[in-house]
Every structure is written in C-alpha cells, then in structure tokens.
Design a protein around this motif. Structure first.
Motif, PDB file in Angstrom:
ATOM      1  N   ALA A 118      -5.238 -10.539  -2.061  1.00 23.20           N
ATOM      2  CA  ALA A 118      -3.954  -9.447  -2.082  1.00 23.20           C
ATOM      3  C   ALA A 118      -4.416  -8.487  -1.222  1.00 23.20           C
ATOM      4  O   ALA A 118      -3.818  -8.319  -0.243  1.00 23.20           O
ATOM      5  N   TYR A 119      -5.746  -8.140  -1.283  1.00 29.18           N
ATOM      6  CA  TYR A 119      -6.051  -7.075  -0.240  1.00 29.18           C
ATOM      7  C   TYR A 119      -6.311  -7.671   1.303  1.00 29.18           C
ATOM      8  O   TYR A 119      -6.004  -7.001   1.924  1.00 29.18           O
ATOM      9  N   TYR A 120      -6.715  -8.876   1.218  1.00 27.77           N
ATOM     10  CA  TYR A 120      -6.886  -9.728   2.393  1.00 27.77           C
ATOM     11  C   TYR A 120      -5.771  -9.912   3.237  1.00 27.77           C
ATOM     12  O   TYR A 120      -5.395  -9.694   4.486  1.00 27.77           O
ATOM     13  N   SER A 121      -4.488 -10.144   2.407  1.00 30.08           N
ATOM     14  CA  SER A 121      -3.174 -10.640   2.846  1.00 30.08           C
ATOM     15  C   SER A 121      -2.660  -9.391   3.291  1.00 30.08           C
ATOM     16  O   SER A 121      -1.962  -9.250   4.305  1.00 30.08           O
ATOM     17  N   SER A 122      -2.827  -8.375   2.437  1.00 26.46           N
ATOM     18  CA  SER A 122      -2.159  -7.133   2.855  1.00 26.46           C
ATOM     19  C   SER A 122      -2.970  -6.248   4.085  1.00 26.46           C
ATOM     20  O   SER A 122      -2.073  -5.787   5.007  1.00 26.46           O
ATOM     21  N   VAL A 123      -4.164  -6.664   4.650  1.00 27.68           N
ATOM     22  CA  VAL A 123      -4.805  -6.052   5.736  1.00 27.68           C
ATOM     23  C   VAL A 123      -4.080  -6.954   6.846  1.00 27.68           C
ATOM     24  O   VAL A 123      -3.824  -6.326   8.053  1.00 27.68           O
ATOM     25  N   ILE A 124      -4.134  -8.320   6.675  1.00 29.56           N
ATOM     26  CA  ILE A 124      -3.454  -9.124   7.980  1.00 29.56           C
ATOM     27  C   ILE A 124      -1.918  -8.440   8.281  1.00 29.56           C
ATOM     28  O   ILE A 124      -1.783  -8.255   9.456  1.00 29.56           O
ATOM     29  N   VAL A 125      -1.115  -8.132   7.176  1.00 30.82           N
ATOM     30  CA  VAL A 125       0.286  -7.927   7.523  1.00 30.82           C
ATOM     31  C   VAL A 125       0.141  -6.670   8.015  1.00 30.82           C
ATOM     32  O   VAL A 125       0.884  -6.225   8.987  1.00 30.82           O
ATOM     33  N   GLY A 126      -0.848  -5.773   7.588  1.00 29.99           N
ATOM     34  CA  GLY A 126      -0.721  -4.111   8.148  1.00 29.99           C
ATOM     35  C   GLY A 126      -1.081  -4.450   9.814  1.00 29.99           C
ATOM     36  O   GLY A 126      -0.785  -3.601  10.600  1.00 29.99           O
ATOM     37  N   ASN A 127      -2.213  -5.162  10.025  1.00 29.77           N
ATOM     38  CA  ASN A 127      -2.489  -5.459  11.341  1.00 29.77           C
ATOM     39  C   ASN A 127      -1.579  -5.737  12.557  1.00 29.77           C
ATOM     40  O   ASN A 127      -1.406  -5.273  13.554  1.00 29.77           O
ATOM     41  N   ILE A 128      -0.707  -6.841  12.031  1.00 24.39           N
ATOM     42  CA  ILE A 128       0.347  -7.416  12.757  1.00 24.39           C
ATOM     43  C   ILE A 128       1.376  -6.261  13.178  1.00 24.39           C
ATOM     44  O   ILE A 128       1.747  -6.065  14.247  1.00 24.39           O
ATOM     45  N   ARG A 162       0.960  -6.606  -0.892  1.00 25.67           N
ATOM     46  CA  ARG A 162       1.309  -5.404  -1.663  1.00 25.67           C
ATOM     47  C   ARG A 162       1.102  -4.204  -0.969  1.00 25.67           C
ATOM     48  O   ARG A 162       0.086  -3.496  -0.346  1.00 25.67           O
ATOM     49  N   VAL A 163       2.082  -3.278  -1.057  1.00 25.99           N
ATOM     50  CA  VAL A 163       2.359  -2.027  -0.174  1.00 25.99           C
ATOM     51  C   VAL A 163       1.576  -1.112  -0.902  1.00 25.99           C
ATOM     52  O   VAL A 163       0.525  -0.330  -0.301  1.00 25.99           O
ATOM     53  N   LYS A 164       1.110  -1.173  -2.157  1.00 23.77           N
ATOM     54  CA  LYS A 164       0.229  -0.361  -2.880  1.00 23.77           C
ATOM     55  C   LYS A 164      -1.242  -0.517  -2.611  1.00 23.77           C
ATOM     56  O   LYS A 164      -2.016   0.159  -2.116  1.00 23.77           O
ATOM     57  N   TYR A 165      -1.378  -2.013  -2.045  1.00 21.74           N
ATOM     58  CA  TYR A 165      -2.881  -2.140  -1.562  1.00 21.74           C
ATOM     59  C   TYR A 165      -3.206  -1.552  -0.262  1.00 21.74           C
ATOM     60  O   TYR A 165      -4.280  -1.400   0.305  1.00 21.74           O
ATOM     61  N   LEU A 166      -1.960  -1.721   0.636  1.00 23.22           N
ATOM     62  CA  LEU A 166      -2.016  -1.067   1.894  1.00 23.22           C
ATOM     63  C   LEU A 166      -2.218   0.389   1.711  1.00 23.22           C
ATOM     64  O   LEU A 166      -3.244   0.832   2.532  1.00 23.22           O
ATOM     65  N   ILE A 167      -1.478   0.879   0.788  1.00 27.96           N
ATOM     66  CA  ILE A 167      -1.546   2.447   0.687  1.00 27.96           C
ATOM     67  C   ILE A 167      -3.183   2.886   0.238  1.00 27.96           C
ATOM     68  O   ILE A 167      -3.734   3.857   0.790  1.00 27.96           O
ATOM     69  N   ASP A 168      -3.740   2.040  -0.477  1.00 27.11           N
ATOM     70  CA  ASP A 168      -5.230   2.202  -0.949  1.00 27.11           C
ATOM     71  C   ASP A 168      -6.238   2.134   0.156  1.00 27.11           C
ATOM     72  O   ASP A 168      -6.953   2.944   0.236  1.00 27.11           O
ATOM     73  N   LEU A 169      -6.044   1.043   0.914  1.00 27.78           N
ATOM     74  CA  LEU A 169      -6.847   0.888   2.067  1.00 27.78           C
ATOM     75  C   LEU A 169      -6.754   1.968   3.041  1.00 27.78           C
ATOM     76  O   LEU A 169      -7.895   2.735   3.641  1.00 27.78           O
ATOM     77  N   VAL A 170      -5.359   2.539   3.440  1.00 28.54           N
ATOM     78  CA  VAL A 170      -5.252   3.452   4.495  1.00 28.54           C
ATOM     79  C   VAL A 170      -5.679   4.902   3.841  1.00 28.54           C
ATOM     80  O   VAL A 170      -6.163   5.633   4.493  1.00 28.54           O
TER      81      VAL A 170
END
Length: 514
Positions: free
Chosen positions: A86-96, A223-231
């Motif tokens: 889920a973290y991996y997928s969220s990173v890819i979407v965020g980078n796009i 997951r927007v939540k995971y994206l927020i965690d990373l950012v």
C-alpha cells in the motif's frame, strides 16, 4: 544465522559501492580534462549548474520519496506485506501527480534560461539543450528511484551499484565517442546521461520482479492516509534539502551572477574531487542504512547502537584516507590534471570545500539515525537555519570583499563544521540513548588519524619524486597503503582488528581447500 547473513549483505553492498565509485572516479579523471579541452572551463560550470537546478526541483519530490524506503522496509520486515504494498502504490501515484505538475515550470525555466543566468550569446542554445536533457533525466530518475526501492528493502543495494557501474562505464565511452565524431556541444553530457538512465529501467524491472515479486503496484491499495504519512515525515527532509540547497546548491549560481561564468567553471572543477569524496561518504552511509533499519524495526536497540559504532569506524577509515591524501598531493595533481588552470587556486578551493570532512569523517554515518528513527525535525530546522546564514554571509562577502569564489567555497564548510559539532553529534547520541558527549571521541580519533595520515603522506611526498603521472601514482599508492594500515591501528581496537584478521584467514584457508 540471519544476522550474519544481513551483515554479509551489508559488506557486499559496501564493497560494490566502493568499486563503483573507484571506477567512476577513474572515468571522470580522464573525462573531465577532455571536456574542458573540448568546451572550455565554462562547460563544467554549466553542467554542474544544470544539476543544481534539478536539486531545486527535488524540494517537491523529496518530501514524498525520501522516507518511502524506510516505511516500506519496516512494514515488510514486520511481516505486513499488504501495508508495504500500500505504501509502495501510494508512492507511485504521488510521484505521477508531482511530475505532472513540474512539467510546465521546467519548460518556462528552459525557455527563459538566458534571462535567469549569465550565458554567452554563442552558448545559449547549447546550454538550454543541456538543461532540457538534465530535466528529462530527472523525470526518468524518479521512476528508477521507485523501482530501486526493492533493493533497499531486500538489503541488496549491490545490484543497484552494479547497474550504476555499467552505466558509468558506458557514459564515459559514449561521451568520448560522441565528442570524437561530432562537433562538441555541452548538451551531449546530459543527453547521454538521459539515454543511459532510460536504459536502466528494464534491468531494474527485472531485478524487482526477481527480488520482491510480491511488492507490486496496485492502484486499489492507494491510500491518501499513507501518502500523508510519507509527506508528513518527509517534509522535514524537504526542509533539510532546502538547507542543503542554501548551503552548497547555490554556490555555482552565486558565482555565475555575482562574479562570472569562468569563475563559476573554475569552482565547478575544484569541486569535482571533493564532490566525489562526498559521494563516497554518501554511498558508504547508504550501504549501512538497510541493516540499521532492520535492527530498528525489530526493536533491537543494543544491536542498533553496535552497528552505528561499527559503521562510524569504517566510515572514518574510508573517508579520512582519500580526503587527507588528496589535500597533500592536490597542488601537484592539479598541475598535471588541468595544466592550463591555476593549480594553487584549485587546491585552495578544494580544501575549502572539503575541510569539514577532516574532523567529521566517521560521524557522517550519524545522519542515518535521523531517517531510521524518523526524528528529522530538529536536524532539518538547524540545517535550514545554517543554509540561511550561509546565503546571507556569502552574498555579503561577495558584495563587500574581494574574496570571490573563496567566500563561496569556504563559508558553507565552516558553518557545516560548526553545526555538526554543536548539534548533530550530541543530539544523535541522545536519540540512541547514549551520553551527549559519547560521539565526540570519534571526532578526536578522526582528527588524530588525519594528522598522522597527513604527516606520513607529506613525508612520502618529500621523499619520492612526483614530476610525472607515474611518479605521482607511485607516491599516492605508497601513501594509501601505508596510511590504510596505520588507520586500522588508530581507529579499530585490538578485538576488531583480530576479528578482521580471523575473517581474512578463514577465507584464505577456505580458498586453499578449494
């Protein structure tokens, strides 16, 4: 048995990274003077300046990507593959999304580049093309960076190092070929880099599938939540990157604007070797990072601290050696390497650029602690404050003194030295549960080691001739061999030396039996 296995992986990562860096140094050793002879002093300056502009762009991407490996690795090693995916997928979407937003600013900057920086009229098209391919390479590098996360998670960074090694060799060969058969242009450097980065994508895809086939992109797991965690976690690395830009990322731009493109090129050349040593330090630190992350994920504090101390000692030996020997032989090296330029000026600029490494060679590893423990806030804030102080100081010195590029090179190193001594060293000791002064002993060891290495190298320099490349090579080789042995006795204790000797003897016996 698993600990031994992971330690072996770390050793392989470290050795492969050193081999890659050595070959990279060797190629740049021949390539840099060749480019200067073909394109002039300004060429190196504009090439490095273009890469600095990419560094400015990473202010946006670093918030998302800098902590991705850490979060994915921790979830994966805690036996939570779905969360890791889920973290991996969220990173890819965020980078796009981020890369899509960066396209328009990139086009605007390249189109108006001659209005932003000083460029000779005859070089405007060439420099704009140089910047264009540098930005394209940046976009592809974001993709390769995501694909390479699996090497970090699996603690197999040696695969990335091998790919980079092959890429470096081809980069040198292709540049020599293109400069030999076509009219020389600056943008060839970034064009070749872009094409080679593009070529690494299928190899990274292959090894990703081979190493971690279960870590795949699934848009449904975004997951927007995971994206927020990373950012949220990585935002402090953005602040840190901002500080880094203010400390060293604006030096060539300031030289270009306040002095002239030629002085910018001179500073860029003087920074080639120091930046290579900095890359070695960064590569060594990266090699230790996966193992530290695993220990921290398993809440093994004792092993974590033990690994930090061991990595500091190895870093001290491997970084102090090239730093001091380069400074001792710098003047003669530059007189042979860049005979058309002022070797004394280049040596002084190199010293000012790298002088912070003299007492801090081993403690560079401490930066891993901030990322691994996810305690980035104070480090990032102090780095940003240091960067602001550096920018103000350099601009003032450029306006009101005649120090020129010496101010640009020296101020940042001085501030870096003070920040590490007054903040990084005591704070990281506190994070890992040690006394605040615990790591200062490593500074003392590094200083003592530097003094001994410098004395030995200077003595060898006096005794041996150094009038040609061959004699200089013999003198440097003698210094490296002698000082390496001495460094092992200074930095490592008796038990550590016996352990290394025992490992070497076991390997020799094993080879003999085969």
């Amino acid at each position: 048995m698993k600990i031994v296995s992971e330690n072996k992986k770390t050793a392989i990562n470290l050795i492969s990274s050193i081999i890659t860096m050595v070959i990279s140094i060797a190629i740049n050793f021949f390539l840099s003077p060749y480019i200067v002879s073909q394109l002039g002093t300004e060429a190196n300056g504009f090439t490095q300046l273009a890469n600095n502009f990419v560094m400015y762009a990473t202010l946006i991407t670093v918030a998302l990507n800098s902590m991705a490996g850490r979060f994915i690795a921790i979830e994966y090693h805690r036996g939570k593959p779905k969360e890791a995916k889920a973290y991996y997928s969220s990173v890819i979407v965020g980078n796009i999304l981020i890369l899509a937003l960066l396209i328009l600013p990139s086009v605007v900057i390249i189109t108006n580049l001659d209005k932003i920086i000083n460029i000779s009229v005859e070089h405007i098209y060439d420099v704009k093309m140089l910047f264009a391919f540098v930005f394209l390479n940046f976009y592809v590098s974001q993709v390769t960076g995501i694909l390479a996360i699996n090497m970090y998670v699996a603690n197999k960074l040696f695969i990335t190092n091998l790919i980079n090694l092959v890429r470096t060799i081809f980069n040198g060969l292709l540049l020599i070929c293109i400069f030999s058969f076509f009219k020389p242009f600056m943008y060839y450097v970034s064009l070749i880099a872009f094409l080679l980065t593009l070529a690494t994508v299928p190899f990274l895809l292959f090894y990703k599938k081979k190493n971690l086939s279960d870590l795949v992109f699934d848009p449904h797991l975004f997951r927007v939540k995971y994206l927020i965690d990373l950012v949220t976690s990585g935002m402090w690395n953005t602040v840190n990157q901002g500080g880094n830009i203010l400390m060293t990322g604006l030096d060539l731009l300031l030289a270009n604007i306040f002095i002239n493109p030629v002085q910018m090129g001179l500073l860029a050349i003087a920074k080639i070797i120091p930046n290579t040593i900095l890359q070695i330090a960064s590569t060594i630190n990266t090699s230790f990072s996966p193992n530290l992350t695993m220990s921290y994920a398993k809440n093994d504090t004792t092993l974590f601290v033990k690994q930090v101390r061991a990595s500091m000692k190895i870093s001290s030996i491997l970084i102090t050696l090239p730093t001091i020997i380069f400074l001792v032989y710098g003047h003669k090296f530059y007189s042979l390497w860049m005979p058309t330029l002022n070797s004394k000026t280049l040596t002084m600029l190199s010293f000012l650029t790298i002088m912070a490494f003299i007492p801090l060679a081993g403690t560079q590893v401490l930066y891993n602690i901030f990322t691994t423990t996810n305690k980035l806030k104070l480090n990032s804030i102090t780095f940003l404050i240091s960067g602001v102080l550096n920018l103000i100081s350099v601009v003032w010195l450029l306006k009101f003194t005649n120090l020129g590029v010496f101010a640009v090179a020296g101020v940042s190193s001085t501030i870096t030295l003070l920040r590490n001594l007054l903040f990084v060293i005591p704070y990281t000791a506190k994070i890992v549960g040690l006394k605040w002064y615990e790591f200062y002993k490593d500074v003392g060891i590094s200083l003592f080691s530097s003094a001994i290495i410098g004395s030995i190298s200077f003595l060898i320099k006096v005794l041996l001739p150094k009038d040609s490349w061959l004699s200089l090579f013999v003198a440097i080789s003698a210094s490296i061999l002698t000082c390496f042995i001495v460094s092992i006795y200074i930095v490592l204790n008796r038990i550590e030396r016996e352990k290394i000797l025992s490992m070497l003897l076991r390997k020799e016996v094993h080879n003999g039996q085969n």
